[in-house]
Structures are given as structure tokens and as C-alpha cells.
Design an enzyme around this catalytic site. Structure first.
Site, PDB file in Angstrom:
ATOM      1  N   GLY A 122      57.439  28.418  20.876  1.00  0.00           N
ATOM      2  CA  GLY A 122      57.392  28.899  19.736  1.00  0.00           C
ATOM      3  C   GLY A 122      58.777  30.210  19.400  1.00  0.00           C
ATOM      4  O   GLY A 122      59.264  29.864  20.727  1.00  0.00           O
ATOM      5  N   GLU A 123      58.572  30.674  19.607  1.00  0.00           N
ATOM      6  CA  GLU A 123      58.929  32.464  18.816  1.00  0.00           C
ATOM      7  C   GLU A 123      57.920  33.445  18.716  1.00  0.00           C
ATOM      8  O   GLU A 123      57.243  33.508  18.025  1.00  0.00           O
ATOM      9  CB  GLU A 123      60.300  32.538  17.685  1.00  0.00           C
ATOM     10  CG  GLU A 123      61.055  33.770  17.870  1.00  0.00           C
ATOM     11  CD  GLU A 123      61.673  33.804  18.815  1.00  0.00           C
ATOM     12  OE1 GLU A 123      62.457  32.906  19.038  1.00  0.00           O
ATOM     13  OE2 GLU A 123      61.846  34.671  19.674  1.00  0.00           O
ATOM     14  N   SER A 124      58.284  34.107  20.296  1.00  0.00           N
ATOM     15  CA  SER A 124      56.708  34.687  20.247  1.00  0.00           C
ATOM     16  C   SER A 124      56.944  36.514  19.674  1.00  0.00           C
ATOM     17  O   SER A 124      55.308  36.520  19.198  1.00  0.00           O
ATOM     18  CB  SER A 124      57.133  35.952  21.842  1.00  0.00           C
ATOM     19  OG  SER A 124      58.344  35.783  21.887  1.00  0.00           O
ATOM     20  N   CYS A 161      55.651  28.569  26.970  1.00  0.00           N
ATOM     21  CA  CYS A 161      56.541  29.421  26.604  1.00  0.00           C
ATOM     22  C   CYS A 161      55.964  30.826  26.156  1.00  0.00           C
ATOM     23  O   CYS A 161      56.059  31.547  26.276  1.00  0.00           O
ATOM     24  CB  CYS A 161      56.801  27.919  26.432  1.00  0.00           C
ATOM     25  SG  CYS A 161      59.157  29.134  26.575  1.00  0.00           S
ATOM     26  N   ARG A 186      61.783  38.103  28.913  1.00  0.00           N
ATOM     27  CA  ARG A 186      61.939  36.493  28.414  1.00  0.00           C
ATOM     28  C   ARG A 186      63.461  35.841  27.752  1.00  0.00           C
ATOM     29  O   ARG A 186      64.198  36.539  28.747  1.00  0.00           O
ATOM     30  CB  ARG A 186      62.184  37.499  26.589  1.00  0.00           C
ATOM     31  CG  ARG A 186      60.453  37.689  26.193  1.00  0.00           C
ATOM     32  CD  ARG A 186      60.586  38.396  24.676  1.00  0.00           C
ATOM     33  NE  ARG A 186      60.665  37.859  24.150  1.00  0.00           N
ATOM     34  CZ  ARG A 186      61.549  37.695  22.676  1.00  0.00           C
ATOM     35  NH1 ARG A 186      61.893  39.139  22.800  1.00  0.00           N
ATOM     36  NH2 ARG A 186      61.562  36.694  21.959  1.00  0.00           N
ATOM     37  N   ILE A 223      63.264  25.605  28.295  1.00  0.00           N
ATOM     38  CA  ILE A 223      64.202  25.771  26.193  1.00  0.00           C
ATOM     39  C   ILE A 223      64.137  27.543  26.320  1.00  0.00           C
ATOM     40  O   ILE A 223      62.890  27.960  25.638  1.00  0.00           O
ATOM     41  CB  ILE A 223      63.110  25.257  24.996  1.00  0.00           C
ATOM     42  CG1 ILE A 223      63.405  23.265  25.263  1.00  0.00           C
ATOM     43  CG2 ILE A 223      64.333  25.719  24.153  1.00  0.00           C
ATOM     44  CD1 ILE A 223      62.443  22.758  25.188  1.00  0.00           C
ATOM     45  N   ARG A 224      64.608  28.185  26.047  1.00  0.00           N
ATOM     46  CA  ARG A 224      64.805  29.761  26.252  1.00  0.00           C
ATOM     47  C   ARG A 224      63.308  29.980  27.088  1.00  0.00           C
ATOM     48  O   ARG A 224      63.323  31.418  26.157  1.00  0.00           O
ATOM     49  CB  ARG A 224      65.023  30.384  24.510  1.00  0.00           C
ATOM     50  CG  ARG A 224      66.838  29.940  24.481  1.00  0.00           C
ATOM     51  CD  ARG A 224      66.601  29.941  23.113  1.00  0.00           C
ATOM     52  NE  ARG A 224      66.715  31.664  22.953  1.00  0.00           N
ATOM     53  CZ  ARG A 224      66.466  31.934  22.399  1.00  0.00           C
ATOM     54  NH1 ARG A 224      65.590  32.097  21.057  1.00  0.00           N
ATOM     55  NH2 ARG A 224      66.837  33.643  22.068  1.00  0.00           N
ATOM     56  N   HIS A 232      57.320  23.099  29.143  1.00  0.00           N
ATOM     57  CA  HIS A 232      56.465  22.473  27.617  1.00  0.00           C
ATOM     58  C   HIS A 232      55.921  21.603  28.169  1.00  0.00           C
ATOM     59  O   HIS A 232      56.271  20.456  28.396  1.00  0.00           O
ATOM     60  CB  HIS A 232      57.495  22.634  26.783  1.00  0.00           C
ATOM     61  CG  HIS A 232      58.212  23.421  26.169  1.00  0.00           C
ATOM     62  ND1 HIS A 232      57.298  24.423  25.196  1.00  0.00           N
ATOM     63  CD2 HIS A 232      59.293  24.461  26.665  1.00  0.00           C
ATOM     64  CE1 HIS A 232      58.048  25.829  24.603  1.00  0.00           C
ATOM     65  NE2 HIS A 232      58.967  25.532  25.103  1.00  0.00           N
ATOM     66  N   GLU A 261      53.651  19.741  26.768  1.00  0.00           N
ATOM     67  CA  GLU A 261      53.545  19.254  25.440  1.00  0.00           C
ATOM     68  C   GLU A 261      54.825  18.486  24.992  1.00  0.00           C
ATOM     69  O   GLU A 261      54.439  17.513  24.113  1.00  0.00           O
ATOM     70  CB  GLU A 261      53.186  19.837  24.426  1.00  0.00           C
ATOM     71  CG  GLU A 261      54.560  20.808  23.838  1.00  0.00           C
ATOM     72  CD  GLU A 261      54.574  21.999  24.754  1.00  0.00           C
ATOM     73  OE1 GLU A 261      53.974  22.465  25.739  1.00  0.00           O
ATOM     74  OE2 GLU A 261      55.361  23.022  24.542  1.00  0.00           O
TER      75      GLU A 261
HETATM   76  N1  GLN Z   1      62.391  32.253  23.454  1.00  0.00           N
HETATM   77  C1  GLN Z   1      61.932  32.227  23.042  1.00  0.00           C
HETATM   78  C2  GLN Z   1      60.797  33.766  23.298  1.00  0.00           C
HETATM   79  O1  GLN Z   1      61.436  34.748  23.420  1.00  0.00           O
HETATM   80  C3  GLN Z   1      60.706  31.298  24.278  1.00  0.00           C
HETATM   81  C4  GLN Z   1      61.094  29.790  23.349  1.00  0.00           C
HETATM   82  C5  GLN Z   1      60.346  28.983  23.904  1.00  0.00           C
HETATM   83  O2  GLN Z   1      59.027  29.100  23.525  1.00  0.00           O
HETATM   84  N2  GLN Z   1      60.452  27.444  23.985  1.00  0.00           N
HETATM   85  O3  GLN Z   1      59.853  33.651  22.283  1.00  0.00           O
END
Ligand code: GLN
Length: 194
Positions: A48-50, A80, A107, A136-137, A173, A175
Site C-alpha cells: 500500500g502506501e507506507s 512491499c 523506497r 509495484i513502486r 507482492h 498476494e
Molecule cells: N511505494 C510505496 C511506499 O513507499 C510502496 C508500494 C507498494 O506497497 N506497492 O509505501
């Protein structure tokens, strides 16, 4: 005790982890409050977004309870963004992490043009065929302390999965695939505790 795995469900792709656990016939418990940690024997922190996940963990009073949960030896796995918040050191995150695993993380390490990609990797402990890893990112692990085992690297030596005792992290990921092997590997850590 029947096995129950918690999935931190404050933000990110927790539903995909819950579906994966259901496919493995493991009861999944969404974790939003400290009391949700009471009847589980392992915990997944999703992607997700940390920044958002750490802010919400703080808001819901989850930081110390999750640290205690890990300290008691219960398996914890961060994927992630989950890996970022589980790490001891993160170069570019302006908030405290859980500090569960002695690694240094960067990150968004893959840059813009390839910030999402899939590649086949070898994970130590998973036999027979490569694992389809989706990034993903994604973050990378820049450094591991000597008490941390490296479980997977890209061809150029970039570290993308590691384990310190009961704490597992993956930059990718599992999942989001149909391959349940990393989930099974993680669930196997519960048996070590028993
Ligand atoms: N770029 C996101 C972060 O810095 C991590 C991306 C992800 O969990 N797919 O939190």
C-alpha cells in the site's frame, strides 16, 4: 489452537492477502485495533502506501502492540509497503517504523519508467520452479545486518526478500499472484514457535 492469521487492514491490498489465506483454508482476521491481535498467531502487513500505513498504525495505537506481538516470537510478514514499515532503517520515510527486522530499505527504488514490473525469481526454501514476483513502486533492501538471512535477490544482486527469525519481508507482492508458495512458507514459521 486453530490457526488464525491477522492481516493489517488499515490501508493497502489486505483483501488480496485475505483471499490467498482463504485459498489455503487458513482463517484470516482483519487487524484494525490492538484487540484484534489477541487471537491470532501470525500477522501480515500488506502493500500500500507506507506513509499512510504508519500514520494509521499510530492513530489506532497499533505500533507498540505489534512490536510486542513480534517480540513474543509470532511470525510477521511485510510485503512491499509492509516491508518498509517493518524495517529498522528507511532512508526516506519521515516517521518511525516498527523496527522488527535489522535491514536498511530504500523506497521507490526502481525509478519511474519501470516502477511496476514482473520477473521470475528464485527464493531460498522454494523448490521446483521460479516465483513470479510482481513489483509495484517497490522498495529494495540496501543492507542487511549479519543476523538477517537473504532469501532472494535480483540478477544484479539487489536484495528483495529477507528473514530475521520470525520476521519475513518481501519487496514484491505474492498476494497478487496465484502462486501460494510464499504464503505457505510464511505460515510454516508458525510451526517453529509451537
Ligand atoms: N511505494 C510505496 C511506499 O513507499 C510502496 C508500494 C507498494 O506497497 N506497492 O509505501
Amino acid at each position: 489452537m486453530p490457526r488464525r492469521t491477522g492481516v493489517l487492514a488499515v490501508q493497502g491490498d489486505f483483501l488480496e492477502h485475505i483471499h490467498m489465506l482463504a485459498a489455503l483454508k487458513v482463517e484470516a482476521v482483519p487487524v484494525r485495533l490492538p484487540r484484534d491481535l489477541v487471537n491470532i498467531d501470525s500477522l501480515i502487513i500488506p502493500g500500500g502506501e507506507s506513509t499512510t500505513i504508519s500514520r494509521l498504525m499510530e492513530t489506532f495505537g497499533l505500533i507498540e502492540p505489534i512490536k510486542d506481538f513480534a517480540r513474543e516470537g509470532n511470525p510477521v510478514w511485510g510485503t512491499c509497503a509492509g516491508m518498509i514499515v517493518a524495517a529498522k532503517h528507511v532512508s526516506d520515510l519521515d516517521r518511525d517504523t516498527l523496527g522488527l527486522i535489522d535491514i536498511e530499505v530504500q523506497r521507490n527504488a526502481f525509478g519511474r519508467q519501470i516502477d511496476s514490473f514482473q520477473t521470475n525469481i528464485t527464493i531460498s526454501g522454494l523448490k521446483n520452479k521460479p516465483f513470479p514476483a510482481i513489483f509495484i513502486r517497490a522498495p529494495i533492501i540496501e543492507k542487511v545486518n549479519s543476523n538477517v538471512a537473504i532469501l532472494a535477490e535480483l540478477d544484479d544482486g539487489t536484495i528483495i526478500a529477507a528473514q530475521q527469525k520470525n520476521v519475513l519481508v518481501t519487496a514484491f507482492h505474492p498476494e497478487l499472484t496465484t502462486d501460494t508458495r510464499v504464503h505457505e512458507l510464511f505460515l510454516g514459521l508458525v510451526n517453529l514457535k509451537r
